[in-house]
Write an enzyme that holds these catalytic residues in place. Sequence first.
Site, PDB file in Angstrom:
ATOM      1  N   GLY A 123       0.651  -1.377  -0.097  1.00 26.99           N
ATOM      2  CA  GLY A 123       0.013  -0.064  -0.005  1.00 26.99           C
ATOM      3  C   GLY A 123       0.837   1.277  -0.026  1.00 26.99           C
ATOM      4  CB  SER A 157       0.268  -5.931  -7.445  1.00 26.62           C
ATOM      5  OG  SER A 157       0.618  -5.027  -8.511  1.00 26.62           O
ATOM      6  CD  GLU A 240       8.132  -2.581  -6.859  1.00 23.87           C
ATOM      7  OE1 GLU A 240       7.110  -2.960  -7.174  1.00 23.87           O
ATOM      8  OE2 GLU A 240       8.394  -1.907  -5.945  1.00 23.87           O
ATOM      9  CD  GLU A 375       9.807   8.244 -17.630  1.00 22.72           C
ATOM     10  OE1 GLU A 375       9.512   8.177 -18.592  1.00 22.72           O
ATOM     11  OE2 GLU A 375       9.257   7.560 -16.803  1.00 22.72           O
TER      12      GLU A 375
END
Length: 395
Positions: A123, A157, A240, A375
């Site tokens: 979250g 997700s 991640e 970016e």
Amino acid sequence: MTDLDAFRDEVRAWCRTHVPAGWREAQTGVADQEFVAFQKAWFQELRTAGFAVPHWPATWGGGMSAAEQVVLYQELAAADAPRLVLAFVSIHHAASTLLVAGTEEQRQRHLPAILQGEIWCQGFSEPEAGSDLAALRTTASRDGDRYVVNGQKLWASGALHSDWCLLLARTDPDAPKRKGISYFLMDMRSPGVDVRSIRNAVGESHFCEIFLDDVEIPAANLVGAENAGWQVAQQTLGAERGLTMLELAERLANGFRWLLRDCSTPTSLGGRPIDDPVVRDQLARYETELAGLRGLCRTLVDRVDTGRAGPADASVVKLYYSELLQRMTGFAAEVAGLDAHAVLQKPLSSGWESGAWVLDFIGSWEWTIPGGSSEIQRTIIGERGLGLPREPTAT
């Protein structure tokens, strides 16, 4: 035969007898409950073999060397084993956060539960705080031995199936953006938590939004110090962007073998794409890029193991993987022929290179945005990796 050769033979033999036959067909168009049941059963198969969490410390069921992890993921990819889609956040993001910043009580509560199948989501992002995550507006107010949380999270997700959530919330509204955020472990069954799925462009509902209305979180579920959540979140984002890529790189390399097969097969219009010299040249380029990606991933794992990882190493790998995935699946969609455009479903337990190339290409855009957009990754590489001056921001 070296120990590594023996380990490869062991994994290869295990895959021959344990990878579910026909799982792709069985997992295409399957109902949600069947998908969850399949994922949890497959996780336990891997766990029993010692293959579910190789990157965890040995005391928690892992302990594989970097070289062994490479071999494991090579063989799982080559055997076309299902991916641990639902457990992805649990075994990487949640585990790395708990191991580095969690209390012993938090580790003892959640790491064994993850091994039993506890599912986590993340979250972090909000409707107006995606790439600029520090702009998040979800609040957590201290009330005795608990915090009361209100706000909204987006692009979470797997939240529809999750038991727990890694949650960032603002605990000091007057502090500078990055200094007033705290990090929490939130029980998704708490009153006031409302999860709504978001149907994406390929027809799946993997992404979700989470609405939080006076949700109570015990103070014992705070990770790190109050208002120091931004620093804890960097560990989650590092996982991640970093170690997760080792498996994904091997699976993308396996997807390239699927692409070679498809390019060697006549299309519905006649002819084989591989007969075209432009196609052959592009395939050679992708093979070279994949070799570079796999080498980068192995180097990153080795550096993490030995404490030599640089501040931007994970961002380099994440940027390279996500944009290569996008280019390769886009190319595959171009050369696969008209039949590929009529495929409407892909196996739910596959990765982003399932061989349903048009759907894979559409889904690949997911990877250039979450975990920090391309970016953002370039900014991290420039500023933290190369030491370039910070980019001026508008006032």
